[in-house]
Design an enzyme around this catalytic site. Structure first.
Site, short mmCIF file in Angstrom:
data_model
loop_
_atom_site.label_atom_id
_atom_site.label_comp_id
_atom_site.label_asym_id
_atom_site.label_seq_id
_atom_site.Cartn_x
_atom_site.Cartn_y
_atom_site.Cartn_z
N ARG A 31 35.94 -80.50 63.53
CA ARG A 31 35.26 -79.25 63.87
C ARG A 31 36.13 -78.25 64.64
O ARG A 31 36.27 -77.12 64.22
CB ARG A 31 34.01 -79.56 64.72
CG ARG A 31 32.92 -80.29 64.00
CD ARG A 31 31.65 -80.28 64.85
NE ARG A 31 30.66 -81.20 64.34
CZ ARG A 31 29.47 -81.39 64.88
NH1 ARG A 31 29.14 -80.73 65.98
NH2 ARG A 31 28.61 -82.25 64.37
N HIS A 77 30.04 -78.89 53.19
CA HIS A 77 29.87 -78.80 54.65
C HIS A 77 28.42 -79.09 55.03
O HIS A 77 27.58 -78.19 55.06
CB HIS A 77 30.27 -77.39 55.12
CG HIS A 77 30.54 -77.30 56.59
ND1 HIS A 77 31.60 -77.92 57.20
CD2 HIS A 77 29.87 -76.66 57.59
CE1 HIS A 77 31.61 -77.65 58.49
NE2 HIS A 77 30.55 -76.89 58.75
N TYR A 121 21.93 -59.83 52.66
CA TYR A 121 22.24 -58.41 52.49
C TYR A 121 23.74 -58.14 52.30
O TYR A 121 24.11 -57.10 51.78
CB TYR A 121 21.76 -57.62 53.70
CG TYR A 121 20.27 -57.66 53.91
CD1 TYR A 121 19.39 -57.19 52.94
CD2 TYR A 121 19.73 -58.19 55.08
CE1 TYR A 121 18.02 -57.24 53.14
CE2 TYR A 121 18.37 -58.25 55.29
CZ TYR A 121 17.51 -57.77 54.30
OH TYR A 121 16.16 -57.83 54.48
#
Length: 816
Positions: A31, A77, A121
């Site tokens: 990570r 993931h 969007y």
């Protein structure tokens, strides 16, 4: 418990240790920390690989961000969608990455930390430079690993051609460690890597710094000072000071500070809000208004200043108290072979070059295998194409493809793959032109095969390939450095935050001190009654008055012979009518001691300055002493001994000289002596001095001045009843020290005793203060030049029982 199961007892402490270590290593490796080779964390790598698999190259149309997030989550993931989308957003922000890896379309946030639009969007595709990170991935250049459910493969590393960790940096917080790597300029980085390759991997960190000057941040700004950069390059740890890039403007008659570039990772709106709070708290009194004029063309923050505000001082305050100056704490930790390692700049370059060697070896092996396979096929073609008729007849006579394949193998002694390829030939390949193409392809592939073998055998050839590929990258994507470097930078000190203006220092008879801006005092003509200077008790009056600047050092000498240090700006500020603050509350002064003399000095840390100057002191009994300023250049909290005072005597005056002045000492009886400073031998601090002027009965020394050897000025004398005059210095002959002196003022009951002597010129002003606290300022040119033994003229009107407390001269260029 279910039948057949059994319980196993374990130590909870051991289990907690084991589980926490597993968790911490998972965070570190999977990570928080980037791999040193491609400079990416797993989530970044998976985003780029997912976009590559979707075909979202720079030349292709944009696709919704949600499509990419879904692809990455579903295949590679297994974490929250927010983590993936936030990663994509940062990779697309021009102010976050020096070289953005994603080309975003839509609202991706702002410098004010405005949130981006929802993923449904916005649209994304890969930047051209990020394609260089995935180039050749289909050629077996990197190890592939199974995804979270073992259904697909994903790359464990990317075969990047760009030194991504160096040019884009990285940051992350793991368990027990963190990384914070700054970005660098691509052109400088590639030049350094090429120089490293040319030096046969022996380039030192100091030599690398010649190419990579310093980090290069996407928001520009200024790196202030270079020590932090050098530490970071040498050790992998360092503190880099970042400043905003500013300039001064004048808008509608007001001075303005304009910010053009912000330090890296500074929130613009938060910084402005913090400044507004500082203005309300009174720490930024000089700022009248703040305007944020930033737009799509660039950043612009305007600080409009109040009238008479000092832009440089306010700018230093902004650097001190706001995020216009910030710090980037470099901590270069990255994964090397799966383990976190602290790396310096050379280590980063070395690991990238090693990775490129590994990629080129793998790529070359892949190309060599393909080349050899194709050569094998073409060799079969060439064998058979020389016997076309036999081949055609054999195929015609075969009952099936399998039989034809076997008959070709037996007839022409070729392999099964060659036989199958012959059967797949088109008829047009049998033409003479096509046969020539096959022959040419065979020759080209033979030369390629030899080249691939050389690449695998020769280390130097691989380094040359790395260098050429880097130069191609540099040609495509290089740009100019954005962050400037100020090598002379230093920490902001207190004097940087205080304007170096002229001030009036006043010390009262009772020991109260203050500083007041010189602009508060107005000029008057001779014979005026003066302005109200301060409110003092009846038992107190202002004894000393001094013109200084805020950044000077003030040496305070007490009547018992001790010396204390003060910076002028450390003296409490007060108005003309304020009383000031007791000196014993500022310095460690004994209750039975008081300040009698003062010296303003320059920079006492300058060795040449202190060696070239001397402190000349005189006592009320006429004892004079000369000591090098070097003995007073190391401030101490409780002061030091300046002179040994004999019983019944006290220190009266002290002057700063260059060792070649002439000394004039005056008695209250009106007599004065003049002799060369060279007649006084320099001694240490712990000495008492020698006789300067002979004083008898109740006569006491009232003052001393030191003038240059060839000074052609005048001597001003003032009596306690307000009489004074000017006389030529040449009227006072040069004698030896220790004499009685000559008359300088005709002392009468009307004039009172002599109280002050000053060396003046026509350009000076005179500041006179009464014991009642009234001050008056008059030009010296208004006072007549008279004979040495005359009584003088009235300088100031005094009420009954009032008298002159002190006199100071003021230079017109400073005052006006």
């Amino acid at each position: 418990m279910i039948e057949g199961e059994k319980l196993i007892s374990i130590n909870i402490e051991d289990e907690m240790k084991s589980s926490y270590i597993d968790y911490s290593m998972s965070v570190i490796v999977s990570r928080a920390l980037p791999d040193v080779r491609d400079g990416l964390k797993p989530v970044h790598r998976r985003v780029l690989y997912g976009m590559y698999q979707l075909g979202l190259l720079s030349k292709n149309p944009y696709k919704k961000s949600a499509r990419v997030v879904g692809e990455v989550l579903g295949k590679y993931h297994p974490h929250g969608d927010v983590s993936v989308y936030e990663t994509m957003v940062r990779m697309a922000q021009k102010w976050s990455l020096r070289y953005p890896l994603i080309d975003g379309q839509g609202n991706f946030g702002s410098l004010d930390s405005d949130p981006p639009a929802a993923m449904r969007y916005t649209e994304v595709r890969m930047e051209k430079i990020s394609e260089e990170m995935l180039l050749d991935i289909q050629k077996g250049t990197v190890e592939m690993q199974l995804n979270f459910d073992d259904s697909l493969e994903e790359p464990s590393i990317l075969p990047t051609r760009i030194p991504n960790l160096l040019i884009n940096g990285s940051s992350g917080i793991a368990v027990g460690m963190a990384t914070n790597i700054p970005p660098h300029n691509l052109k400088e980085t590639i030049q350094a890597i090429c120089a490293y390759i040319e030096s046969d991997n022996t380039l030192s960190v100091e030599e690398i710094i010649k190419y990579i000057k310093a980090p290069d941040f996407p928001t520009g700004g200024i790196i202030y000072g270079y020590d932090g950069v050098k530490n970071a390059f040498h050790t992998g740890r360092g503190r880099i000071v970042l400043r905003a890039k500013v300039h001064f403007e004048e808008i509608q008659g007001r001075k303005c500070i304009v910010v053009d570039e912000m330090p890296y990772q500074v929130n613009k709106s938060d910084m402005i809000s913090k400044t507004v709070e500082l203005i309300k708290e009174g720490k930024m009194d000089g700022i009248y208004q703040i305007r944020d004029e930033s737009d799509r063309k660039g950043l612009r923050i305007v600080y409009i200043l109040k009238q008479n505000a000092n832009p440089n001082v306010l700018l230093n305050k902004l650097f001190q108290y706001t995020s216009l100056q910030t710090y980037f704490n470099v901590n270069t930790i990255a994964l090397v072979n799966g383990k976190p390692v602290q790396l310096n700049i050379k280590d980063l370059i070395q690991n990238f070059v090693d990775h490129r060697h590994d990629v080129i070896i793998r790529r070359t092996k892949y190309e060599l295998t393909r080349c050899q396979h194709r050569l094998h096929i073409l060799k079969g073609f060439l064998k058979i194409l020389n016997h076309l008729d036999t081949m055609i007849q054999l195929i015609k006579e075969s009952k099936s493809r399998h039989e034809a394949c076997e008959r070709l193998i037996r007839k022409f002694n070729i392999s099964e793959n060659q036989s199958k390829s012959v059967l797949d030939l088109r008829l047009q390949s049998l033409t003479s032109l096509e046969r020539e193409k096959i022959q040419k392809e065979y020759r080209d592939l033979e030369s390629k095969r030899e080249f691939y073998k050389k690449v695998l055998d020769q280390y130097s050839l691989r380094t040359e390939i790395i260098k050429q590929e880097l130069l191609e990258i540099n040609k495509k994507y290089q740009d100019s450095r954005r962050t400037q470097i100020d090598h002379s930078g230093r920490e902001v000190h207190m004097e940087d935050l205080i304007e170096n203006e002229q001030v009036v220092l006043t010390i009262s008879h009772a020991g109260y001190i203050k500083r007041t801006s010189l602009s508060e005092y107005k000029r008057q003509g001779r014979g005026g009654i003066g302005n109200r200077g301060a409110t003092a008790k009846e038992s107190d009056f202002f004894k000393h008055l001094l013109i200084a600047t805020n950044h000077q050092h003030l040496l305070l000498f007490t009547e018992k012979g001790k010396c204390f240090w003060l910076r002028v700006y450390d003296i409490p500020e007060g108005s003309k009518i304020s009383r000031g603050r007791a000196i014993q509350n500022i310095i460690n002064l004994q209750t039975d001691d008081r300040v009698n003399a003062y010296i303003l000095t320059g920079d006492i840390s300058d060795k040449k300055y202190v060696k070239d100057h001397y402190v000349v002191m005189v006592t009320q009994k006429g004892v004079i002493k000369k000591t090098s300023l070097e003995h007073y250049s190391r401030p101490r909290k409780y002061g030091i001994n300046a002179i040994i005072i004999r019983k019944g005597d006290s220190l009266l005056e002290a002057f700063l000289t260059k060792g070649n002045s002439q000394v004039l000492i005056a008695l209250n009886s009106g007599r004065i002596i003049r002799f060369s400073e060279k007649k006084v031998r320099p001694t240490g601090r712990n000495s008492s001095g020698v006789i300067g002027i002979s004083s008898k009965n109740e006569n006491m020394v009232i003052g001393m001045i030191c003038v240059e050897e060839k000074c052609q000025g005048q001597l001003l004398v003032v009596s306690e009843k307000g009489f004074g005059k000017r006389s030529q210095l040449k009227d006072y002959r040069l004698t030896n020290r220790g004499g009685k002196g000559i008359k300088t003022l005709n002392i009468t009951k009307k004039t009172g005793n002599l109280i002050s002597i000053k060396s003046v010129t026509e350009q000076d002003d005179l500041m006179i203060i009464k014991k009642s606290g009234i001050m008056i300022r008059i030009p010296v040119s208004d006072i007549r030049i008279m004979g040495r033994t005359t009584q003088g003229v009235r300088l100031i009107n005094l009420k009954e029982k009032d008298a002159i407390a002190d006199v100071a001269k003021v230079y017109k260029p400073i005052m006006d």
